[in-house]
Structure formats: C-alpha cells, structure tokens
Motif scaffolding. Structure first.
Motif, PDB file in Angstrom:
ATOM      1  N   HIS A   1       0.855  -1.179   0.000  1.00 34.01           N
ATOM      2  CA  HIS A   1       0.000   0.000   0.000  1.00 34.01           C
ATOM      3  C   HIS A   1       0.899   1.240   0.000  1.00 34.01           C
ATOM      4  N   PHE A   2       0.945   1.934  -1.137  1.00 34.62           N
ATOM      5  CA  PHE A   2       1.716   3.174  -1.311  1.00 34.62           C
ATOM      6  C   PHE A   2       3.089   3.112  -0.641  1.00 34.62           C
ATOM      7  N   GLY A   3       3.835   2.050  -0.965  1.00 34.23           N
ATOM      8  CA  GLY A   3       5.146   1.843  -0.361  1.00 34.23           C
ATOM      9  C   GLY A   3       6.283   2.377  -1.212  1.00 34.23           C
ATOM     10  N   VAL A   4       7.460   2.441  -0.613  1.00 37.36           N
ATOM     11  CA  VAL A   4       8.656   2.983  -1.265  1.00 37.36           C
ATOM     12  C   VAL A   4       9.386   1.858  -1.990  1.00 37.36           C
ATOM     13  N   ALA A   5       9.626   2.056  -3.285  1.00 32.50           N
ATOM     14  CA  ALA A   5      10.385   1.082  -4.058  1.00 32.50           C
ATOM     15  C   ALA A   5      11.807   1.541  -4.323  1.00 32.50           C
ATOM     16  N   ASP A   6      12.010   2.866  -4.360  1.00 35.75           N
ATOM     17  CA  ASP A   6      13.303   3.434  -4.715  1.00 35.75           C
ATOM     18  C   ASP A   6      13.679   4.477  -3.674  1.00 35.75           C
ATOM     19  N   LEU A   7      14.632   4.150  -2.806  1.00 35.69           N
ATOM     20  CA  LEU A   7      15.027   5.071  -1.742  1.00 35.69           C
ATOM     21  C   LEU A   7      15.648   6.345  -2.295  1.00 35.69           C
ATOM     22  N   GLU A   8      16.381   6.229  -3.392  1.00 37.24           N
ATOM     23  CA  GLU A   8      16.957   7.428  -4.011  1.00 37.24           C
ATOM     24  C   GLU A   8      15.862   8.385  -4.459  1.00 37.24           C
ATOM     25  N   ALA A   9      14.842   7.852  -5.092  1.00 41.50           N
ATOM     26  CA  ALA A   9      13.741   8.699  -5.554  1.00 41.50           C
ATOM     27  C   ALA A   9      13.030   9.343  -4.378  1.00 41.50           C
ATOM     28  N   LEU A  10      12.882   8.612  -3.277  1.00 42.17           N
ATOM     29  CA  LEU A  10      12.238   9.173  -2.091  1.00 42.17           C
ATOM     30  C   LEU A  10      13.076  10.308  -1.515  1.00 42.17           C
TER      31      LEU A  10
ATOM     32  N   ILE B   1       3.562  12.182  -0.221  1.00 40.91           N
ATOM     33  CA  ILE B   1       4.606  11.607   0.633  1.00 40.91           C
ATOM     34  C   ILE B   1       5.329  10.486  -0.100  1.00 40.91           C
ATOM     35  N   VAL B   2       4.568   9.548  -0.652  1.00 48.88           N
ATOM     36  CA  VAL B   2       5.133   8.517  -1.534  1.00 48.88           C
ATOM     37  C   VAL B   2       4.396   8.644  -2.866  1.00 48.88           C
ATOM     38  N   PRO B   3       4.965   9.391  -3.811  1.00 48.74           N
ATOM     39  CA  PRO B   3       4.262   9.659  -5.071  1.00 48.74           C
ATOM     40  C   PRO B   3       3.990   8.387  -5.862  1.00 48.74           C
ATOM     41  N   PRO B   4       2.988   8.435  -6.764  1.00 46.69           N
ATOM     42  CA  PRO B   4       2.631   7.254  -7.555  1.00 46.69           C
ATOM     43  C   PRO B   4       3.779   6.675  -8.366  1.00 46.69           C
ATOM     44  N   ASN B   5       4.767   7.499  -8.735  1.00 48.32           N
ATOM     45  CA  ASN B   5       5.858   6.951  -9.543  1.00 48.32           C
ATOM     46  C   ASN B   5       6.635   5.864  -8.815  1.00 48.32           C
ATOM     47  N   GLN B   6       6.588   5.867  -7.482  1.00 45.55           N
ATOM     48  CA  GLN B   6       7.240   4.801  -6.718  1.00 45.55           C
ATOM     49  C   GLN B   6       6.549   3.465  -6.981  1.00 45.55           C
ATOM     50  N   SER B   7       5.218   3.462  -6.867  1.00 40.10           N
ATOM     51  CA  SER B   7       4.469   2.221  -7.095  1.00 40.10           C
ATOM     52  C   SER B   7       4.564   1.772  -8.544  1.00 40.10           C
ATOM     53  N   GLU B   8       4.474   2.740  -9.454  1.00 37.44           N
ATOM     54  CA  GLU B   8       4.471   2.377 -10.872  1.00 37.44           C
ATOM     55  C   GLU B   8       5.821   1.808 -11.299  1.00 37.44           C
ATOM     56  N   ALA B   9       6.891   2.250 -10.661  1.00 28.07           N
ATOM     57  CA  ALA B   9       8.213   1.722 -11.007  1.00 28.07           C
ATOM     58  C   ALA B   9       8.304   0.233 -10.694  1.00 28.07           C
ATOM     59  N   ILE B  10       7.830  -0.167  -9.506  1.00 30.51           N
ATOM     60  CA  ILE B  10       7.929  -1.580  -9.142  1.00 30.51           C
ATOM     61  C   ILE B  10       6.937  -2.405  -9.960  1.00 30.51           C
ATOM     62  N   VAL B  11       5.739  -1.882 -10.230  1.00 31.10           N
ATOM     63  CA  VAL B  11       4.743  -2.619 -11.010  1.00 31.10           C
ATOM     64  C   VAL B  11       5.256  -2.868 -12.421  1.00 31.10           C
ATOM     65  N   ASN B  12       5.805  -1.844 -13.044  1.00 34.76           N
ATOM     66  CA  ASN B  12       6.312  -2.005 -14.413  1.00 34.76           C
ATOM     67  C   ASN B  12       7.478  -2.989 -14.466  1.00 34.76           C
TER      68      ASN B  12
END
Length: 645
Positions: free
Chosen positions: A515-524, A576-587
């Motif tokens: 649920h709206f988690g962080v996939a890329d610490l650099e991006a965060l 806080i955790v933008p959608p691009n984080q989730s979309e990166a891991i999904v893709n």
C-alpha cells in the motif's frame, strides 16, 4: 446447545465483517478536549469523503456537529497534520483542509476566515494554536516554492488580522505556549537531519526583555508536550533516561523529575498536538504509558506514589483534564474501537461517545496475544523482537483437520511507529475469514524505549525485514500457521519493508500487498516533503554520500530476486510517496512476468479516506490472496496479471 462449527477452508469462512462494515467502523475519533463543562473531539468520516468533523458534547448529553458542509478540520503542516483545531470559551479555531486558511467559529455562527488567501493556494498552513488573550500563537508553515528547501516553519502571533513572526530560523518549530503571566513564551525546535524523536530542544523567551534560554533537550534527547501550570511551573516530557517520562521546571530553578518509569508516556511526534498527560488541581497527574506493547492509564499522587488504574483500555489517544479529579480520554480496547470516556482518578469510567454498535458477535473478534520471538541484528547477533498475534476467530467455522491457517504479516508505517493492540475491524476482516495476523513491532518501533527505537538507525531495510521474516518463521515453526501460505502487507514505510522482504531469493512469503510503499530510496530522498526530507539520513545514511547503500536497499534494484505475486494499491495525489514509486515496481514486475495487480485511486492522498476506496482496496486484496492461495471468495475480483490459471 452450542452449534458444531462447519469445516470450511481457511480464508473462505463466511463472516459478517465485510469491507462495508470496515468503513462503517472507520470513523476515526481523536483529540478530545474540554472547555468548561463541554467536551469536544474530532471525527474523521469516510462516508463524508474522509473529512474531519468537530463534535461538541454538552453536559446534558447533547452532541452537536459544529462544522457546516464544505469544511474539514485538517491541517497539512508536516503533511501528517495534527493540532488542527482548538477551543476556548465556546469559540473554535480550526485549519480548513481545502484552503489551509485559519477560521474562527463562534457559538451559533458561521466559520470566518482569519488568515488571508495566499498567492499560491494552500501555501500558508497553520496548526498547534494557543489562545493568548486577544491573540493566537500558531505554527505557520509557508511554502514559497515546490521543493522542500522552499518551505519555512515559524511561530507567529495572530492579532487583529495582523501576523507577527516570533520564532524563525530552526527547520522545525512546534508547541508555542505562553506562561500564565504572559511573560514567557516556550516552544520546541529541531533541525535537519534530526526527527522529533531523535533530538529536540525546549526553548524559552522572556517577551519583556527578549532574553532566550535553552531549557531542556539537545543531542540524544527528545523533548515534547510543554504545558504551563497555574503556579508558573512548566511541565514537559523528555526521554533523557531512555524513556519518555515527565519533568517539571520552574524559571530560575533546576529541572526535577515527576514521573520516571521504564515506560513511554510520550509517543513519536508524527502529528502535532499530542496530549499524553494532564495535571489536575491539587497536584495529581494522570498519564498514559506504553509498557510491553500495551497502553494504560496511571495516576501520580502528590506524595509521589503511582497508582495503575484497572481499566480495559489498551491504547490511549489523548488525555485532557476534566474537573477536579477526572480526565477525558480517547481510548480503545482489544475488543472495542476508540471512544471518548471520562475517567476518574479512582478508575471510574463514564463513556461519552461509544464506538458505533456494529452488531458483531464477540465470537468473530480475535484478541491479540503479545509475543516475543528470536531475531538477529545486522551483524547476525541474536536479539529479541515483539509482535501482536491474532489467531483466526469465527464461531461458525473451523479449518479442515490437520490444516493450518494462512498468515498475514502486517507492517506498521513510520517506520518510527507501533502496532496498536486496539480493535481494528480491518484486522478482523481477515481473522474472521480464517487468516492469522501478526502485527510486528520490529526493532525501531516505539513503546519499548529509546534503545529499541534506535535499533533501526542506519538499518532500515535490514532490522525490520529480519524481524518480519523471523515473526513468520516463528509462528510457522510453532505450529500456529501454514508455513507454505505466508503473506506480508504494509503501507507507506510498511510498504517498503514489504517490498524489501519480497525482493530477496530466500523470502518465505508467497504473496504480498504493498500500500503506497517505497520502491526506490533514491527517488524518495530526492522527491519528498520537508518533514521527512532528511529522515533517511538516520535510517539509511546521508545522501548522496551513502548512495551505494540507497541503491543496495532499494527493492527496485532487486527485481531479479522478485518472484512473489504482489498487489499494489496507490493514491493518485500522494505527496509523501508519489505514484511513480508504485508504478516503477509494477512495471518492473510486469516486464519479468511476475504476477502483479495494480490499483490507482483518484483523489486519495497518503492513506485512503474515501469509503468507496477503502472497501475496494480491502476486497481487491482479499481477491488477490484467494487467487494466489486457491480458496473461494465472493468479493469483486481483481485482475492479477501473469498469474498461472
């Protein structure tokens, strides 16, 4: 005669606890306050689009919703808010979510704006107010640009429509409080890269001559909740002994301890306006304290003796003085959601606002069991971690002989937060269907003292993951759950831990929900709000100096080890955790043909507030598990890409 339970596969037990019932129970009660004989509290209501209503209860028992339609008492200060409203003499002041302006609501009147409309919508945000005669002391957060460095936090005085800046310079300021004689202003401040549970300073200023003084706090000490008392003394919480305990200071004298226990009175300041103790006339102090994973209320007598109140409450949201010998609390139990209660120093309880009667038979309610289990530190040395385990509970059904239930490992957010042993209908949604649930207080969680909290320093993605794996393996090894059907779920920081636990070749999990988690610490680190913009310095390391560590611990860089089916749920407006984080891991998972489901919810921020989205997210997750674990369910299905049929 007690009916014989029907044998039904775990996960597919029929239950009255539907996602719609979860929403009905999801009215969030918080921030109880008193004003004379009246009691006020806030209610977050999913059925009204997630808005926060302020409710007043008069002495005759009448309750009144105070905010007209279109108003929502929420502040975006620190993005997590808190301290969005306060009351004095029947007048309510509140920050309105839509425009973040400050409003005044007089009895019988309509909300009137007190602060001007900024040049950029919602650029000026207000919170944590204090009534000082004809003026207000406030925290103001001013956004002068789109980046974290463009945000300035100050303490201001609002009087007659004019705003005067009183404190500026520190990265963060909270808790402006004025002494009873109007001479001394105190506040809490801290600077990057510290978070408020790391290092804060309690400052004071003589408003007559301008002299400033450091009162308490500093490196290795977190100070919070300053309260002036009528005798001119200042009380506050500090963890200088390793636990957030209570202290007293009189100007010109030394600080003296009031309550010193191996228990936490304070809680991490994710939100402003926390209230964990109340000083009553005559010198008694009623305080909430976390001990061994459970909360409770205690009284300190004027002679220094402590009395633990024999109450059913296991989680206390706020404590406010009420009359001579009582307090008003927001509190819940393992079998009852938080309500508003009056508690006397003798332990008598009067309920002012009970949670809605959901009509659930007690047999469907799973009561958490506090468990401790072996884990390891980053060096591989043994350590002990903690959790709350909820076994399946359903009076009409049981699993097949010899079968064990699937397990959901739940990861709380923060990560500097805690699993709460209070009734969550959202947890019972799972346990009443035949799931076991373990809510993990991994190293770094609060409620166990500073030393336990600091186990996560520099070790996010290591200690939390180790403890979650250890919890699952412990429950499987002790025969409580099916070791072949282990799932892990978490939101925000818990979503990161979920992804980190799955992105490894030795993961014991066969399903996960992010649920709206962080996939890329650099991006965060590069794209998050001011309050948390340096949080990772302590959890991972300074960026970019520690870039290799960020890359190593980011799940997005370990998708080659990712083979576990995953569902991802994300708010489209999450700052806080933008959608691009989730979309990166999904893709990335799509490219590798790993089973994945993705739902993006329009209009949602960090955490879902709208009723229709809460229900859809829950049912979609259940549908996902039913497809992965191969059991039947009657909820609306979700599409799982790449899942073998």
């Amino acid at each position: 005669m007690i009916p014989v339970p029907t044998v039904t596969p775990f996960g597919s037990w029929p239950t009255p606890i539907s996602s719609e019932l979860v929403v009905a129970a999801a009215v969030r009660v918080s921030g109880a306050r008193t004003d004379g004989d009246a009691v006020y509290w806030a209610e977050g209501r999913p059925s009204e689009g997630g808005r926060t209503q302020i409710v007043r209860r008069d002495p005759d028992g009448t309750t009144t919703d105070l905010l007209p339609e279109g108003f929502d008492a929420r502040t975006a200060v620190h993005e997590y808010g808190g301290g969005a409203w306060w009351v004095r003499g029947g007048v309510v002041w509140f920050a309105n979510w839509a425009d973040q302006r400050l409003y005044r609501l007089a009895p019988g009147g309509e909300p009137e704006p007190l602060t001007p409309e900024p040049a950029t919508p919602r650029a000026d945000r207000y919170a944590d107010g204090f009534v000082a005669g004809d003026s207000l002391l406030l925290v103001r957060e001013r956004h002068e640009g789109p980046k974290a460095v463009d945000v300035h936090n100050e303490i201001v005085r609002l009087s007659g429509g004019e705003v005067e800046v009183l404190v500026t310079g520190p990265d963060f300021v909270t808790s402006p409080r004025l002494s009873p004689d109007g001479v001394r202003l105190v506040w809490i401040q801290w600077n990057h890269p510290s978070m408020p549970w790391d290092d804060t300073v309690l400052m004071g200023r003589n408003l007559e001559n301008g002299d400033e003084a450091h009162i308490a706090g500093g490196p290795g000490e977190s100070v919070m909740e300053p309260q002036w008392q009528p005798d001119g003394s200042l009380w506050f919480l500090s963890d200088r002994t390793g636990w957030w305990n209570l202290y007293r200071w009189v100007p010109g004298q030394d600080i003296t301890p009031v309550v010193v226990l191996d228990a936490e009175i304070g809680v991490p300041a994710w939100q402003l306006g926390t209230s964990r103790y109340a000083v009553l006339p005559g010198g008694r102090v009623v305080f909430a304290r976390w001990s061994k994973g459970y909360d409770g209320l205690a009284v300190r007598e004027p002679n220094g003796e402590y009395v633990e109140l024999d109450l059913p409450f296991s989680a206390i949201g706020s404590v406010a003085p009420y009359g001579i010998g009582s307090v008003v609390v927001v509190a819940g139990t393992p079998t009852e959601e938080p309500g508003v209660h009056v508690v006397s120093v003798d332990g008598d309880v009067e309920t002012l606002h009970a949670p809605r009667d959901l009509g659930i038979d007690d047999g469907y309610l799973s009561v958490p069991e506090a468990v401790s289990f072996p884990s390891t530190d980053p060096a591989g040395e043994p350590r002990t971690s903690h959790a709350l385990f909820y076994p399946p509970a359903n009076p009409g059904h049981e699993g097949p002989e010899g079968a064990l239930p699937p397990l959901l490992v739940v990861i709380h957010g923060g990560p500097t937060a805690a699993a709460l042993p209070v009734l969550s209908v959202a947890v019972q949604y799972w346990t009443s269907r035949g799931f076991g649930v373990v809510d993990v207080n991994y190293g770094g969680s609060t409620g166990f003292g500073r030393a336990y909290r600091e186990q996560l320093k520099g070790a996010w993605g290591i200690v939390d993951v180790a403890d979650c794996l250890a919890a699952a393996r412990y429950l499987a090894a002790t025969g409580r759950v099916d070791g072949e059907r282990l799932a892990i779920r978490g939101g925000s920081a818990g979503g990161y831990t979920t992804l980190a636990a799955l992105a490894r070749p030795d993961t014991p999990f066969s399903a996960g929900a992010d649920h709206f988690g962080v996939a890329d610490l650099e991006a965060l680190a590069a794209d998050t709000h001011k309050f948390e913009s340096r949080y990772l310095d302590g959890l991972v390391g300074p960026y970019p100096a520690a870039r290799e560590t960020y890359v190593e611990r980011s799940p997005i860089h370990h998708v080659a080890d990712f083979h576990t089916p995953l569902i991802v749920l994300q708010g489209a407006e999450d700052a806080i955790v933008p959608p691009n984080q989730s979309e990166a891991i999904v893709n990335a998972l799509r490219e590798r043909k790993v089973p994945v489901a993705y739902l993006l919810f329009e209009g949602e921020q960090h955490g879902f507030r709208k009723a229709e989205n809460i229900t859809r997210a829950l049912d979609a997750e259940l549908s996902f598990y039913s497809q992965v674990f191969r059991f039947a369910t009657d909820v609306e299905p979700v599409e799982v890409e790449n899942l073998p049929r």
